[in-house]
Write a protein that holds these residues in place. Structure first.
Motif, PDB file in Angstrom:
ATOM      1  N   GLU A 220     -13.039   2.863  51.452  1.00 14.60           N
ATOM      2  CA  GLU A 220     -12.803   1.456  52.118  1.00 14.60           C
ATOM      3  C   GLU A 220     -11.300   1.369  52.685  1.00 14.60           C
ATOM      4  O   GLU A 220     -11.096   0.754  53.531  1.00 14.60           O
ATOM      5  CB  GLU A 220     -13.263   0.737  51.076  1.00 14.60           C
ATOM      6  N   LEU A 221     -10.550   1.915  51.872  1.00 13.59           N
ATOM      7  CA  LEU A 221      -8.919   1.688  52.058  1.00 13.59           C
ATOM      8  C   LEU A 221      -8.762   2.526  53.423  1.00 13.59           C
ATOM      9  O   LEU A 221      -8.148   2.009  54.344  1.00 13.59           O
ATOM     10  CB  LEU A 221      -8.080   2.413  51.108  1.00 13.59           C
ATOM     11  N   MET A 222      -9.184   3.701  53.451  1.00  9.08           N
ATOM     12  CA  MET A 222      -9.172   4.501  54.719  1.00  9.08           C
ATOM     13  C   MET A 222      -9.852   3.781  55.896  1.00  9.08           C
ATOM     14  O   MET A 222      -9.204   3.900  57.261  1.00  9.08           O
ATOM     15  CB  MET A 222      -9.923   5.850  54.664  1.00  9.08           C
TER      16      MET A 222
ATOM     17  N   GLU B 293     -11.825   8.103  61.144  1.00  6.96           N
ATOM     18  CA  GLU B 293     -13.225   8.109  60.608  1.00  6.96           C
ATOM     19  C   GLU B 293     -13.947   9.604  60.886  1.00  6.96           C
ATOM     20  O   GLU B 293     -14.703   9.928  59.939  1.00  6.96           O
ATOM     21  CB  GLU B 293     -14.017   7.302  61.621  1.00  6.96           C
ATOM     22  N   ARG B 294     -13.353  10.370  61.810  1.00  9.02           N
ATOM     23  CA  ARG B 294     -13.859  11.715  61.778  1.00  9.02           C
ATOM     24  C   ARG B 294     -13.366  12.518  60.830  1.00  9.02           C
ATOM     25  O   ARG B 294     -14.122  13.459  60.175  1.00  9.02           O
ATOM     26  CB  ARG B 294     -13.349  12.380  63.289  1.00  9.02           C
ATOM     27  N   TRP B 295     -12.172  12.511  60.120  1.00  2.19           N
ATOM     28  CA  TRP B 295     -11.399  13.023  59.221  1.00  2.19           C
ATOM     29  C   TRP B 295     -12.344  12.679  58.016  1.00  2.19           C
ATOM     30  O   TRP B 295     -12.760  13.528  56.984  1.00  2.19           O
ATOM     31  CB  TRP B 295      -9.976  12.550  58.943  1.00  2.19           C
TER      32      TRP B 295
ATOM     33  N   GLN C  70      -1.668   9.556  44.815  1.00  2.00           N
ATOM     34  CA  GLN C  70      -0.147   9.793  45.407  1.00  2.00           C
ATOM     35  C   GLN C  70      -0.241   9.192  46.815  1.00  2.00           C
ATOM     36  O   GLN C  70      -1.333   9.382  47.462  1.00  2.00           O
ATOM     37  CB  GLN C  70       0.401  10.871  45.382  1.00  2.00           C
ATOM     38  N   THR C  71       0.906   8.663  47.503  1.00  2.00           N
ATOM     39  CA  THR C  71       0.874   8.481  48.910  1.00  2.00           C
ATOM     40  C   THR C  71       0.613   9.808  49.647  1.00  2.00           C
ATOM     41  O   THR C  71       1.184  10.625  49.211  1.00  2.00           O
ATOM     42  CB  THR C  71       2.058   7.782  49.087  1.00  2.00           C
ATOM     43  N   GLY C  72      -0.038   9.624  51.119  1.00  2.00           N
ATOM     44  CA  GLY C  72      -0.099  10.794  51.771  1.00  2.00           C
ATOM     45  C   GLY C  72       0.010  10.163  53.328  1.00  2.00           C
ATOM     46  O   GLY C  72       0.106   9.194  53.489  1.00  2.00           O
ATOM     47  N   LEU C  73      -0.174  11.208  54.091  1.00  2.00           N
ATOM     48  CA  LEU C  73      -0.505  11.040  55.575  1.00  2.00           C
ATOM     49  C   LEU C  73      -1.807  10.887  55.953  1.00  2.00           C
ATOM     50  O   LEU C  73      -2.803  11.965  55.440  1.00  2.00           O
ATOM     51  CB  LEU C  73       0.319  11.982  56.378  1.00  2.00           C
TER      52      LEU C  73
ATOM     53  N   SER D 176       7.092  -5.124  50.247  1.00  2.00           N
ATOM     54  CA  SER D 176       7.145  -4.116  51.114  1.00  2.00           C
ATOM     55  C   SER D 176       7.875  -2.961  50.297  1.00  2.00           C
ATOM     56  O   SER D 176       8.907  -2.649  50.358  1.00  2.00           O
ATOM     57  CB  SER D 176       8.310  -4.612  52.259  1.00  2.00           C
ATOM     58  N   PRO D 177       6.767  -2.115  49.758  1.00  2.00           N
ATOM     59  CA  PRO D 177       7.161  -1.158  48.727  1.00  2.00           C
ATOM     60  C   PRO D 177       7.606   0.152  49.440  1.00  2.00           C
ATOM     61  O   PRO D 177       7.165   0.331  50.549  1.00  2.00           O
ATOM     62  CB  PRO D 177       5.912  -0.812  47.846  1.00  2.00           C
ATOM     63  N   THR D 178       8.553   0.899  48.646  1.00  2.00           N
ATOM     64  CA  THR D 178       9.011   2.027  49.052  1.00  2.00           C
ATOM     65  C   THR D 178       7.830   3.033  48.673  1.00  2.00           C
ATOM     66  O   THR D 178       6.915   2.849  47.939  1.00  2.00           O
ATOM     67  CB  THR D 178      10.047   2.517  48.487  1.00  2.00           C
ATOM     68  N   LEU D 179       8.115   4.273  49.559  1.00  2.00           N
ATOM     69  CA  LEU D 179       6.923   5.330  49.022  1.00  2.00           C
ATOM     70  C   LEU D 179       7.065   5.730  47.759  1.00  2.00           C
ATOM     71  O   LEU D 179       5.888   5.898  46.970  1.00  2.00           O
ATOM     72  CB  LEU D 179       7.007   6.851  49.949  1.00  2.00           C
TER      73      LEU D 179
END
Length: 108
Positions: free
Chosen positions: A21-23, A96-98, A84-87, A68-71
């Motif tokens: 849902e986040l993505m 959506e394809r990913w 963890q955060t990511g790209l 506005s948090p930092t990574l």
């Protein structure tokens, strides 16, 4: 009302559902943090803020998407939840394809 303890399978299913849902931009990172903190860990804001080393107000702002948090801060607050955060792709169609191929590419 006492909350129902989730089994490890239920916790994992909830995590996967929330991440999807986040993505898909259906929920925010703050909403994910709040739901996982409450439903997976069963912790109050004060307890969780103490655990991750931030103020309860800072946690409240993160969960309400007012910060506005930092990574580094995002990694700090999501670490106890195994995240963890990511790209990810910015383009919604590419994301959506990913998402549609991600489960088959992550299985070992």
């Amino acid at each position: 009302m006492k909350r129902k303890e989730l089994s490890s399978i239920e916790r994992e299913a909830l995590l996967m559902e929330l991440l999807t849902e986040l993505m898909r931009e259906e929920v925010s990172s703050g909403q994910v943090l709040r739901q996982l903190r409450r439903d997976v860990l069963g912790m109050s804001q004060t307890q969780y803020a103490d655990l991750v080393g931030i103020s309860r107000r800072s946690l409240s702002d993160l969960e309400a998407d007012k910060a506005s948090p930092t990574l580094a801060l995002l990694n700090q607050v999501f670490r106890p939840l195994g995240l963890q955060t990511g790209l990810v792709p910015r383009n919604r169609e590419l994301r959506e394809r990913w998402l549609s191929v991600a489960p088959s590419t992550t299985s070992s």
